[in-house]
Design a protein around this motif. Sequence first.
Motif, mmCIF file in Angstrom:
data_model
loop_
_atom_site.group_PDB
_atom_site.id
_atom_site.type_symbol
_atom_site.label_atom_id
_atom_site.label_comp_id
_atom_site.label_asym_id
_atom_site.label_seq_id
_atom_site.Cartn_x
_atom_site.Cartn_y
_atom_site.Cartn_z
ATOM 1 N N UNK A 50 0.852 -1.202 0.000
ATOM 2 C CA UNK A 50 0.000 0.000 0.000
ATOM 3 C C UNK A 50 0.885 1.248 0.000
ATOM 4 N N UNK A 51 1.981 1.197 0.756
ATOM 5 C CA UNK A 51 2.910 2.336 0.789
ATOM 6 C C UNK A 51 3.521 2.565 -0.595
ATOM 7 N N UNK A 52 3.856 1.493 -1.280
ATOM 8 C CA UNK A 52 4.410 1.630 -2.640
ATOM 9 C C UNK A 52 3.352 2.216 -3.584
ATOM 10 N N UNK A 53 2.124 1.705 -3.468
ATOM 11 C CA UNK A 53 1.039 2.255 -4.303
ATOM 12 C C UNK A 53 0.920 3.762 -4.057
ATOM 13 N N UNK A 54 1.003 4.145 -2.777
ATOM 14 C CA UNK A 54 0.828 5.556 -2.424
ATOM 15 C C UNK A 54 1.912 6.419 -3.066
ATOM 16 N N UNK A 55 3.144 5.938 -3.064
ATOM 17 C CA UNK A 55 4.217 6.717 -3.707
ATOM 18 C C UNK A 55 3.962 6.848 -5.207
ATOM 19 N N UNK A 56 3.453 5.778 -5.814
ATOM 20 C CA UNK A 56 3.225 5.818 -7.264
ATOM 21 C C UNK A 56 2.082 6.764 -7.639
ATOM 22 N N UNK A 57 0.988 6.730 -6.889
ATOM 23 C CA UNK A 57 -0.159 7.583 -7.262
ATOM 24 C C UNK A 57 -0.005 9.001 -6.706
ATOM 25 N N UNK A 58 0.852 9.152 -5.713
ATOM 26 C CA UNK A 58 1.229 10.485 -5.218
ATOM 27 C C UNK A 58 0.150 11.223 -4.455
ATOM 28 N N UNK A 59 0.471 12.483 -4.165
ATOM 29 C CA UNK A 59 -0.411 13.352 -3.350
ATOM 30 C C UNK A 59 -1.793 13.528 -3.981
ATOM 31 N N UNK A 60 -1.827 13.532 -5.312
ATOM 32 C CA UNK A 60 -3.105 13.780 -5.986
ATOM 33 C C UNK A 60 -3.915 12.494 -6.177
ATOM 34 N N UNK A 61 -3.285 11.379 -5.867
ATOM 35 C CA UNK A 61 -3.989 10.099 -5.986
ATOM 36 C C UNK A 61 -4.452 9.613 -4.636
ATOM 37 N N UNK A 62 -4.829 8.326 -4.591
ATOM 38 C CA UNK A 62 -5.335 7.780 -3.328
ATOM 39 C C UNK A 62 -4.976 6.298 -3.263
ATOM 40 N N UNK A 63 -4.314 5.896 -2.215
ATOM 41 C CA UNK A 63 -4.011 4.476 -2.003
ATOM 42 C C UNK A 63 -4.715 4.026 -0.738
#
Length: 303
Positions: A170-183
Motif C-alpha cells: 500500500x505504501x508503494x502504491x501511495x508513492x506511485x499515485x502520489x499526493x493527488x492520488x489515493x491508495x
Amino acid sequence: MTLSMLRYTKLPAQYPCAIKSGVTTVAPSAFIVATVLLESMQALACRSISHQHCVLSHIYSCTPLKANISRRMDYFWRRRAIDNTGLVNSLRENGTITTSRVAEVMEQIDRGLFVPAGVGDPYFDTPAPIGYNATISAPHMHAACLELLKDHLQPGMRALDIGSGSGYLTAIFALLVGETGRAVGVEHISELTEKSVENVQKCNAAHLLTSDSLSLHTGDGRKGYPDLAPYDAIHVGAAAPTIPPALIEQLKPGGRMVIPVGDVFQDLVVIDKDMQGEVKQWDYTQVRYVPLTDRQMQLEKEQ
Ligand code: SAH
C-alpha cells in the motif's frame, strides 16, 4: 533419474506448489529429495520465475531442510542481498522487475521496515511471517504485481490493496499515485492494520498518510472499500476461492485488478475492465497465497 524421482514423489508437474507435501510425505531422505527437486527444476526449466520461487519457497519453508539446502538455493537463483537496493537489483537481474519505475519505487520503500524483527532476512526473496497466520508476500510477487499494475498506478489514480497486511505494498502504491492520488489498504485483522500504520510512519511514504492520500482500514476486503471507489488498480494479497463481485464492481472502467484465485492450487488472475465496462480475465501464473477468508478461520488455521 531426476524425472523418475519426481514421478515417485507423485508431484503433478503442472502444480509445483504441491512440492512441500511431496517432500514431507514420501522423502526417504528429505535432503536428497530436495536436492533432486532443485536439479529437476533446472532440467525442466519451470515455466516462470514465479513458479520456481513458489517451489523453492515451499522447500525452504520445510524447517528440517532449511540448513541443508539454503546454500544450494542461493546458488540456484537467489543471491542473498545485504540491503533493499541489493534486493531490488537482484529482482532486476532475474527479470522480475523490467521497468525503472517499479525498481525506483521499490528502492524507496525499505522492506526491512515491514518485516518483524527476528523472523528472517527482509532482503531475501521469500515471504516472512507478520503474525496472525499472515505473511508479507515475497518480493518477487510484489514486483510482479507492480509490473502488472504499473499503468494503473499513475499519479492521481486510485488504488485499492486488499489484505494490506504489513502495509508494504500500500505504501508503494501511495508513492506511485502520489499526493493527488489515493491508495487505500484494507486488512481484516485490526492488530495488523495498527502495525501497518506504524510501519508506514517509518517509511518514505509517511507524509502521504498525513496528507490522507494513503489510508489503512480494518474491514472485510471481500467487500472492497466502496467509500472511495472506483479504483484504477485493485490488488488482492490473499487467495479468493472465487472473485468477489464487489471488487469487480469497484473497478473503474479502464482499470485492472490482480487477484490470486483458488484453494491449494491458485492462479494469479488479471482482470481488465474496458471503457464500456466489459470484463476480461487471464491467468498470469500459478501462485501460493494465504486465503482471503474471515478472521476466525484465519486465526484457527494450523501453523
Ligand atoms: N500484501 C500484504 C499481506 C499479504 S498476506 C503484505 O505483503 O504485507 C494476506 C493478508 O490478507 C493477510 O494480512 C490477511 O490477514 C489478509 N486477509 C485475509 N482475508 C482477508 C479479508 N477477508 N479481508 C481483508 N484482509 C484479509
